[in-house]
Design a protein around this motif. Structure first.
Motif, mmCIF file in Angstrom:
data_model
loop_
_atom_site.group_PDB
_atom_site.id
_atom_site.type_symbol
_atom_site.label_atom_id
_atom_site.label_comp_id
_atom_site.label_asym_id
_atom_site.label_seq_id
_atom_site.Cartn_x
_atom_site.Cartn_y
_atom_site.Cartn_z
ATOM 1 N N THR A 248 13.548 1.080 -7.816
ATOM 2 C CA THR A 248 13.038 1.071 -9.189
ATOM 3 C C THR A 248 12.668 -0.343 -9.633
ATOM 4 O OG1 THR A 248 14.412 2.992 -9.718
ATOM 5 C CG2 THR A 248 13.556 1.708 -11.557
ATOM 6 N N GLN A 249 13.514 -1.303 -9.276
ATOM 7 C CA GLN A 249 13.260 -2.679 -9.678
ATOM 8 C C GLN A 249 12.024 -3.263 -9.000
ATOM 9 O OE1 GLN A 249 14.836 -4.472 -11.981
ATOM 10 N NE2 GLN A 249 16.288 -2.836 -12.473
ATOM 11 N N LEU A 250 11.737 -2.841 -7.786
ATOM 12 C CA LEU A 250 10.639 -3.418 -7.013
ATOM 13 C C LEU A 250 9.360 -2.593 -7.073
ATOM 14 C CD1 LEU A 250 12.548 -4.563 -3.796
ATOM 15 C CD2 LEU A 250 11.874 -5.946 -5.762
ATOM 16 N N SER A 251 9.319 -1.563 -7.873
ATOM 17 C CA SER A 251 8.128 -0.707 -7.925
ATOM 18 C C SER A 251 6.904 -1.476 -8.410
ATOM 19 C CB SER A 251 8.394 0.493 -8.832
ATOM 20 O OG SER A 251 8.726 0.062 -10.145
ATOM 21 N N GLN A 252 7.090 -2.366 -9.403
ATOM 22 C CA GLN A 252 5.952 -3.136 -9.906
ATOM 23 C C GLN A 252 5.437 -4.111 -8.849
ATOM 24 O OE1 GLN A 252 6.774 -5.182 -13.536
ATOM 25 N NE2 GLN A 252 4.709 -6.030 -13.742
ATOM 26 N N VAL A 253 6.347 -4.721 -8.079
ATOM 27 C CA VAL A 253 5.926 -5.654 -7.026
ATOM 28 C C VAL A 253 5.140 -4.912 -5.950
ATOM 29 C CG1 VAL A 253 6.745 -7.308 -5.314
ATOM 30 C CG2 VAL A 253 7.914 -7.091 -7.513
ATOM 31 N N ASN A 254 5.576 -3.717 -5.593
ATOM 32 C CA ASN A 254 4.861 -2.936 -4.581
ATOM 33 C C ASN A 254 3.467 -2.552 -5.053
ATOM 34 O OD1 ASN A 254 7.036 -2.985 -2.787
ATOM 35 N ND2 ASN A 254 7.969 -1.174 -3.709
ATOM 36 N N MET A 255 3.336 -2.218 -6.316
ATOM 37 C CA MET A 255 2.012 -1.906 -6.840
ATOM 38 C C MET A 255 1.109 -3.144 -6.831
ATOM 39 S SD MET A 255 1.731 1.265 -7.417
ATOM 40 C CE MET A 255 0.186 1.162 -8.299
ATOM 41 N N THR A 256 1.689 -4.313 -7.075
ATOM 42 C CA THR A 256 0.907 -5.549 -7.042
ATOM 43 C C THR A 256 0.362 -5.819 -5.648
ATOM 44 O OG1 THR A 256 2.285 -6.471 -8.807
ATOM 45 C CG2 THR A 256 0.985 -8.025 -7.509
ATOM 46 N N SER A 257 1.163 -5.524 -4.614
ATOM 47 C CA SER A 257 0.707 -5.763 -3.244
ATOM 48 C C SER A 257 -0.516 -4.926 -2.911
ATOM 49 C CB SER A 257 1.843 -5.452 -2.264
ATOM 50 O OG SER A 257 2.176 -4.070 -2.290
ATOM 51 N N ALA A 259 -2.630 -3.800 -5.328
ATOM 52 C CA ALA A 259 -3.682 -4.145 -6.278
ATOM 53 C C ALA A 259 -4.486 -5.354 -5.819
ATOM 54 C CB ALA A 259 -3.070 -4.415 -7.653
ATOM 55 N N VAL A 260 -3.839 -6.268 -5.087
ATOM 56 C CA VAL A 260 -4.537 -7.490 -4.657
ATOM 57 C C VAL A 260 -5.740 -7.173 -3.764
ATOM 58 C CG1 VAL A 260 -4.282 -9.572 -3.261
ATOM 59 C CG2 VAL A 260 -2.565 -9.016 -4.979
ATOM 60 N N PRO A 261 -5.594 -6.426 -2.655
ATOM 61 C CA PRO A 261 -6.793 -6.131 -1.846
ATOM 62 C C PRO A 261 -7.785 -5.218 -2.554
ATOM 63 C CG PRO A 261 -4.893 -4.946 -0.990
ATOM 64 C CD PRO A 261 -4.375 -5.874 -2.030
ATOM 65 N N VAL A 262 -7.301 -4.334 -3.425
ATOM 66 C CA VAL A 262 -8.229 -3.454 -4.143
ATOM 67 C C VAL A 262 -9.130 -4.271 -5.067
ATOM 68 C CG1 VAL A 262 -8.357 -1.641 -5.898
ATOM 69 C CG2 VAL A 262 -6.767 -1.409 -3.985
ATOM 70 N N LEU A 263 -8.577 -5.280 -5.725
ATOM 71 C CA LEU A 263 -9.389 -6.150 -6.583
ATOM 72 C C LEU A 263 -10.430 -6.906 -5.765
ATOM 73 C CD1 LEU A 263 -6.667 -7.610 -8.996
ATOM 74 C CD2 LEU A 263 -8.448 -5.934 -9.529
ATOM 75 N N GLY A 264 -10.039 -7.335 -4.551
ATOM 76 C CA GLY A 264 -10.997 -8.041 -3.709
ATOM 77 C C GLY A 264 -12.172 -7.162 -3.313
ATOM 78 N N LEU A 305 2.517 -10.848 2.703
ATOM 79 C CA LEU A 305 3.531 -11.729 2.130
ATOM 80 C C LEU A 305 4.228 -11.086 0.927
ATOM 81 C CD1 LEU A 305 1.827 -15.253 2.316
ATOM 82 C CD2 LEU A 305 3.673 -14.336 3.734
ATOM 83 N N ILE A 306 3.458 -10.424 0.080
ATOM 84 C CA ILE A 306 4.072 -9.759 -1.082
ATOM 85 C C ILE A 306 5.010 -8.654 -0.628
ATOM 86 C CG2 ILE A 306 3.599 -8.382 -3.136
ATOM 87 C CD1 ILE A 306 1.002 -9.912 -3.479
ATOM 88 N N ARG A 307 4.592 -7.888 0.401
ATOM 89 C CA ARG A 307 5.460 -6.822 0.915
ATOM 90 C C ARG A 307 6.728 -7.395 1.540
ATOM 91 N NH1 ARG A 307 4.764 -1.717 -0.581
ATOM 92 N NH2 ARG A 307 5.449 -0.981 1.458
ATOM 93 N N ARG A 308 6.576 -8.508 2.263
ATOM 94 C CA ARG A 308 7.752 -9.122 2.886
ATOM 95 C C ARG A 308 8.709 -9.675 1.835
ATOM 96 N NH1 ARG A 308 7.243 -10.596 8.342
ATOM 97 N NH2 ARG A 308 6.306 -8.808 9.406
ATOM 98 N N MET A 309 8.168 -10.308 0.805
ATOM 99 C CA MET A 309 9.029 -10.890 -0.234
ATOM 100 C C MET A 309 9.746 -9.826 -1.042
ATOM 101 S SD MET A 309 6.472 -13.919 -1.558
ATOM 102 C CE MET A 309 7.536 -14.309 -2.950
ATOM 103 N N SER A 310 9.154 -8.645 -1.153
ATOM 104 C CA SER A 310 9.777 -7.577 -1.935
ATOM 105 C C SER A 310 10.661 -6.672 -1.109
ATOM 106 C CB SER A 310 8.690 -6.728 -2.614
ATOM 107 O OG SER A 310 7.863 -6.092 -1.641
ATOM 108 N N ARG A 311 10.802 -6.977 0.188
ATOM 109 C CA ARG A 311 11.636 -6.138 1.047
ATOM 110 C C ARG A 311 13.074 -6.621 1.004
ATOM 111 N NH1 ARG A 311 9.736 -5.742 7.104
ATOM 112 N NH2 ARG A 311 7.952 -4.804 5.990
ATOM 113 N N ILE A 312 13.958 -5.754 0.616
ATOM 114 C CA ILE A 312 15.377 -6.071 0.535
ATOM 115 C C ILE A 312 16.134 -5.056 1.379
ATOM 116 C CG2 ILE A 312 17.398 -6.264 -0.967
ATOM 117 C CD1 ILE A 312 15.567 -7.053 -3.227
ATOM 118 N N ASP A 313 16.804 -5.545 2.401
ATOM 119 C CA ASP A 313 17.583 -4.677 3.277
ATOM 120 C C ASP A 313 18.971 -4.473 2.681
ATOM 121 O OD1 ASP A 313 15.512 -4.496 5.108
ATOM 122 O OD2 ASP A 313 16.166 -6.302 6.187
ATOM 123 N N VAL A 314 19.328 -3.208 2.540
ATOM 124 C CA VAL A 314 20.636 -2.871 1.965
ATOM 125 C C VAL A 314 21.552 -2.431 3.095
ATOM 126 C CG1 VAL A 314 21.839 -1.439 0.317
ATOM 127 C CG2 VAL A 314 19.515 -2.171 -0.159
#
Length: 314
Positions: A248-257, A259-264, A305-314
């Motif tokens: 839930t906390q990382l949902s916005q970061v995943n959407m940003t990852s 959105a970046v290529p889609v904007l390009g 990079l955005i996907r890697r930074m937002s990946r948290i192993d539990v």
């Protein structure tokens, strides 16, 4: 007298023919029933399918399965739960690549045709990863209930094989389907370690590896599995809640990852819409083509990079 003997001979041959015909029909029906039962078993072990639909591109599928990439693709498709063979997926992917190639070439510029085709391959593989990850998440969500059922069954005195079969009947998909495959593999002679190991390979996750290790060690050493499963159930419940909060906390970061290529890509359509033929002139020189390739590479690096930074192993 000769006529009477001929009648008897004809009658005997007719009766024998009828008896052989009945025996043949009975043998044929029994063979079909055995084949249906075999197909049902093999479908749960992942060696064939029991959907009954006609498979397409059989020759290509058999050749593809012999390669290392085909085996990996087959394992990934089995993890997604999609009713598609490796040959069918490959043909559909190539058809999509060809369509994107033509669309990119017609809508933007001829230079973007191959790039659109490569994006089609990437999108198809990402779709498989997304489907597999979604199924793994659903399976992980069912692990606490599965461990609870196995603990209750073993505490009641049932063997581990019987407990797994009971869990396969009570749980919904995907856990029920995967445990049914394990049950059928055990029925055709596979060892407990091999059957559970293939399950862990199809749906890789830390939680499942811990559960499989617990079951294999308990079955091999003959130890008491009830206490271990009880403790594992509590741990899985806690990990389930933790994973839900993190997602839930990382949902916005995943959407940003995404959105970046889609904007390009959207900016390319905007440029071509503002001034018709701008992309043709831009990609008409080696410098322009190099700039486009570098830009796409930077967008890909940003996505990774955005996907890697937002990946948290539990």
């Amino acid at each position: 007298m000769e006529l009477h003997n001929l009648v008897q001979l004809t009658t005997g041959v007719t009766l024998l023919t009828c008896a052989l015909a009945v025996l043949g029909v009975h043998t044929y029906a029994r063979g079909r029933a055995q084949r249906a039962d075999l197909v049902e078993r093999l479908s749960h072990t992942g060696q064939t399918t029991a959907t009954g639909r006609q498979r397409r591109f059989g020759d290509l599928d058999r050749r593809l399965r012999r390669t290392r990439a085909g085996k990996k693709l087959e394992l990934k498709l089995a993890a997604t739960g999609l009713d598609v063979t490796p040959g069918e997926f490959f043909v559909y992917m190539m058809a999509g690549v060809a369509g994107l190639w033509l669309v990119g070439q017609a809508a933007l510029a001829p230079f973007f045709g191959p790039i659109a085709g490569l994006l089609g391959i990437w999108a198809a593989l990402q779709f498989l990863n997304w489907q597999r990850q979604k199924r793994i998440e659903r399976f992980i969500g069912q692990l606490p209930e599965m461990a609870r059922i196995l603990a209750n069954a073993t505490q009641a005195g049932l063997a581990l094989r019987t407990a797994i079969g009971m869990a396969a009947e009570e749980l919904e998909a995907p856990a029920g389907e995967e445990l049914a495959k394990v049950t059928n593999q055990l029925a055709v002679g596979h060892s407990m370690e091999d059957a559970l190991g293939e399950l862990a390979d199809r749906l890789p996750s830390r939680e499942l590896v811990v559960l499989v290790t617990t079951l294999v060690l308990s079955n091999r050493a003959g130890g008491q599995v009830v206490g271990a499963l009880r403790n594992l159930t509590e741990t899985l419940e806690e990990r389930k809640e933790t994973r839900r909060e993190i997602r839930t906390q990382l949902s916005q970061v995943n959407m940003t990852s995404y959105a970046v290529p889609v904007l390009g890509i959207g900016s390319l359509f905007l440029m071509n819409g503002v001034k018709d033929g701008a992309l043709d002139r831009m990609t008409g020189s080696p410098i322009g083509q190099a700039c486009v390739i570098i830009a796409f590479g930077l967008y890909a690096v940003g996505f990774v990079l955005i996907r890697r930074m937002s990946r948290i192993d539990v």
